[in-house]
Design a protein around this motif. Sequence first.
Motif, short mmCIF file in Angstrom:
data_model
loop_
_atom_site.label_atom_id
_atom_site.label_comp_id
_atom_site.label_asym_id
_atom_site.label_seq_id
_atom_site.Cartn_x
_atom_site.Cartn_y
_atom_site.Cartn_z
N THR A 269 0.91 -1.14 -0.04
CA THR A 269 -0.21 -0.07 -0.02
C THR A 269 0.68 1.26 0.00
N ASP A 270 0.71 2.05 -0.78
CA ASP A 270 1.15 3.38 -0.95
C ASP A 270 0.79 4.14 0.49
N LEU A 271 1.76 4.94 0.95
CA LEU A 271 1.42 5.67 2.02
C LEU A 271 1.54 7.24 1.85
N LEU A 272 0.47 8.09 2.23
CA LEU A 272 0.39 9.47 2.25
C LEU A 272 0.75 9.95 3.64
N VAL A 273 2.10 10.55 3.80
CA VAL A 273 2.43 10.92 4.88
C VAL A 273 2.41 12.56 5.02
N ALA A 274 1.83 12.98 6.15
CA ALA A 274 1.38 14.42 6.34
C ALA A 274 1.60 14.60 7.62
N PRO A 275 1.83 16.00 8.05
CA PRO A 275 1.60 16.71 9.16
C PRO A 275 0.13 16.86 9.49
N LEU A 276 -0.49 17.09 10.87
CA LEU A 276 -1.67 17.20 11.08
C LEU A 276 -2.08 18.56 10.38
N PRO A 277 -3.08 18.35 9.50
CA PRO A 277 -3.64 19.73 8.81
C PRO A 277 -4.37 20.75 9.95
N ALA A 278 -4.08 22.08 9.56
CA ALA A 278 -4.58 23.15 10.41
C ALA A 278 -5.64 23.68 9.70
N SER A 279 -6.43 23.16 8.70
CA SER A 279 -7.56 23.90 8.30
C SER A 279 -8.42 22.81 7.53
N PRO A 280 -9.84 23.11 7.53
CA PRO A 280 -10.73 22.16 6.82
C PRO A 280 -10.41 21.93 5.40
N ASP A 281 -9.91 23.06 4.62
CA ASP A 281 -9.73 22.59 3.32
C ASP A 281 -8.36 21.77 3.25
N ALA A 282 -7.18 21.86 4.14
CA ALA A 282 -6.07 21.08 4.11
C ALA A 282 -6.48 19.67 4.56
N TRP A 283 -7.54 19.43 5.55
CA TRP A 283 -7.94 18.08 5.54
C TRP A 283 -8.93 17.41 4.27
N ALA A 284 -9.67 18.25 3.69
CA ALA A 284 -10.39 17.82 2.72
C ALA A 284 -9.32 17.32 1.45
N ALA A 285 -8.12 18.06 1.14
CA ALA A 285 -7.33 17.85 0.28
C ALA A 285 -6.40 16.70 0.58
N LEU A 286 -6.32 16.27 1.92
CA LEU A 286 -5.42 14.90 2.29
C LEU A 286 -6.44 13.87 1.98
N VAL A 287 -7.50 13.94 2.35
CA VAL A 287 -8.43 12.81 2.25
C VAL A 287 -8.67 12.62 0.65
N ARG A 288 -8.91 13.75 0.02
CA ARG A 288 -8.89 13.57 -1.49
C ARG A 288 -7.68 12.91 -2.20
N GLU A 289 -6.52 13.36 -1.68
CA GLU A 289 -5.27 12.87 -2.24
C GLU A 289 -5.24 11.39 -1.89
N ALA A 290 -5.47 11.18 -0.60
CA ALA A 290 -5.33 9.40 -0.19
C ALA A 290 -6.24 8.60 -1.07
N THR A 291 -7.51 9.21 -1.41
CA THR A 291 -8.50 8.61 -2.15
C THR A 291 -8.23 8.45 -3.64
N LEU A 292 -7.81 9.28 -4.25
CA LEU A 292 -7.15 9.35 -5.79
C LEU A 292 -6.11 8.14 -5.86
N ARG A 293 -5.21 8.47 -4.79
CA ARG A 293 -4.10 7.52 -4.94
C ARG A 293 -4.45 6.10 -4.16
N ARG A 294 -5.51 5.83 -3.60
CA ARG A 294 -5.59 4.57 -3.00
C ARG A 294 -4.69 4.43 -2.08
N ALA A 295 -4.32 5.29 -1.23
CA ALA A 295 -3.20 5.18 -0.47
C ALA A 295 -3.75 5.15 1.27
N ALA A 296 -2.81 4.70 1.78
CA ALA A 296 -3.26 4.79 3.22
C ALA A 296 -2.61 6.35 3.81
#
Length: 689
Positions: A269-296
């Motif tokens: 499984t690919d891993l999308l590694v990130a620091p804790l997001p500081a805004s709702p937009d950053a959270w949405a972008a992380l979830v979206r990126e992990a979804t598109l890449r099928r990554a954990a």
Amino acid sequence: MDAPAWERFADVVLAADAAVCRVVQGVPPRDFAGLYVGDEDVDALLAQLPGLDGPPPERVAALRARLDPHVQAVRAAVHAWARTGDDVLARACRYAGVRGAAAEALAVLLAVDLHPQRQRLVAYVQDSVQLPRPTLAWVARALGDDAVRALAPRGPLVRSGLVRVDGDGAWATRMCGVAPRVAWAARGDDALDPDVPAGTRLVPAHDEPGDEAHDEPGDEPPAGPRRAGAGRSGRPPADLPPGAGALLLVHGADPESRRQAAADALPGTDLLVAPLPASPDAWAALVREATLRRAALVVEVGGRTTADDTEHLDRAPHLALVLASARELPLDCLPARPWREVHVRDGVADDGDWRRRTGRSAPAGVRLTREQLRLVAGAGAGAGAGAGGGAGDPAGGVAAGVRRLAGGHLDGVAARVHARRGWDDLVLPDTPTGQLHDLVARYRQRRTVFGTWGFPAVPSSGVVALFAGPSGTGKTLAAEVVAADLGVDLYKVDLSAVVSKYIGETEKNLERVFSAAASGDMVLFFDEADALFGKRTDVSSSHDRYANIEVAYLLQRLEVFDGLVVLATNLQGNIDDAFWRRIAVSVTFAAPDEAERRRIWQRVFPAAAPVEDVDLDALARRFKVTGGVIRNAALGAAFAAADEGGAITMARVVRALQRELVKLGHLSVVDPVDLVDAPSGVPAGRSGG
């Protein structure tokens, strides 16, 4: 080239709805649509309202009969695409649970966003140029209630971040569209979403524990046709990655060790590694990126998550989620889903880590965490690439990376001393010289004694040395010689930058020093150490209490430090007794005797220096000074000679030496000519001591 199934479906649905609007509902194509409402518009609107008579059923039925076969054919195709398609979006749909009517809605919204002509058609069927994107009301009318429920706040399209719904205005006229990252993915662009938190990186999958990809810091995944979620083996992954919908808690050690533990727990499984997001937009972008890449999604939590963070995680139950932290996270900040836990006890990079990262074993005397090794390996690759454009010297690049790793965090609190002088430059009696050689051997052979031979490294494998003696007797030079023999840098701690009048700041500064030096690839030198390591006293004021706390902190920090620390002091008796049990080597520096002073005088003048008629024997015999005074006197004479355009003579040396002695308060001012004219070049009856 045939259009994708989702694009054909969108075109057929839009065309069918446009036909219904024109023929059945009486919406004509006209200029300024939606900018005004005329009498005929009122009649048409009244006829379409729920509860009132709508269009004649016979007119609708005839048109639907002609259009339905085309709509059903493309609907079946888009459903099949969402179930079995092999492109990025189809795989993302399966990961996020987007199927059936939800896939239909995604297809239409994406197609409209990608083509301005479709946007004009949407404005027509919605009878307003101000509505170029599908509204919730249009989705409900054209695609049905299941499709519009997929656009609800917790519907699969919104919670996965693939689709955005306008948050303002009446519910019916809120427009929907895909996130820009989704449109770019449909066009084949594989770059990270610009809204993800800074420092986010993709770590490609590895199939077996310990078989890591060589990701480099700052690298984004390469653009191109690589399928999101495909491992290094090239095999297409399953529909859902391991751990999808579950939560893995990884705590302990350093970030890179935690990331490696997550990779071992989720092989393939690919891993999308990130620091804790500081805004709702950053959270949405992380979830979206992990979804598109099928990554954990691996989120590094510095302290603890907030209620908002937990809410964002609860909204994405499809993700394979890893929360990584230095310490265990409290139960009350965890998402509501099943979880398992991994504790990482050892974060030190071993030879296997070094070989995977750099292609070589760990250098002697270097002790890095896996996170530090990741940074050093990236620095080494950059240094190698910059060396003439070729591969460069990997060993040299790694060594430079280790130095920069520590040095960059020591700026402002320690000065780097390039250790260039060797044993020949050090003039000491046999006993302290032998002790210095013992110090070098003790540090160099730590791995053999504590590792191969199995001696317990209690309390740690680090080495603490004490250099005690008067000023100018060679303590700093000895530390430089030791560093040069070990092949490491010497960092001289600046006490003025470390010691603070504010409570707790001194400890913070010292922690910064010891943390930066934790790689062990340096000698940490504390001059005037008694200022920090002095004896604790009875508490008679708040100042005494906090001073004692600082000494206690230093003692505890030395207990667990694995590097080499040299404490230098002029007042050995002022060192707190508790430090003596931690000091491995103690070297006493005394003022040089006559023979040693003669050797120092001889070596202090370089071969290229214009020295004339300087009586070294007389200087060594009559002036009982330390090596530091001798060096300063030689430099003073040299500058005087250069300024006057002459040679370094006895008169200039004696004059410079007299000034040094006056500075130390040991000699009254006399005429230097009288000193030189006396027998043996110095005045009879006078002592330089």
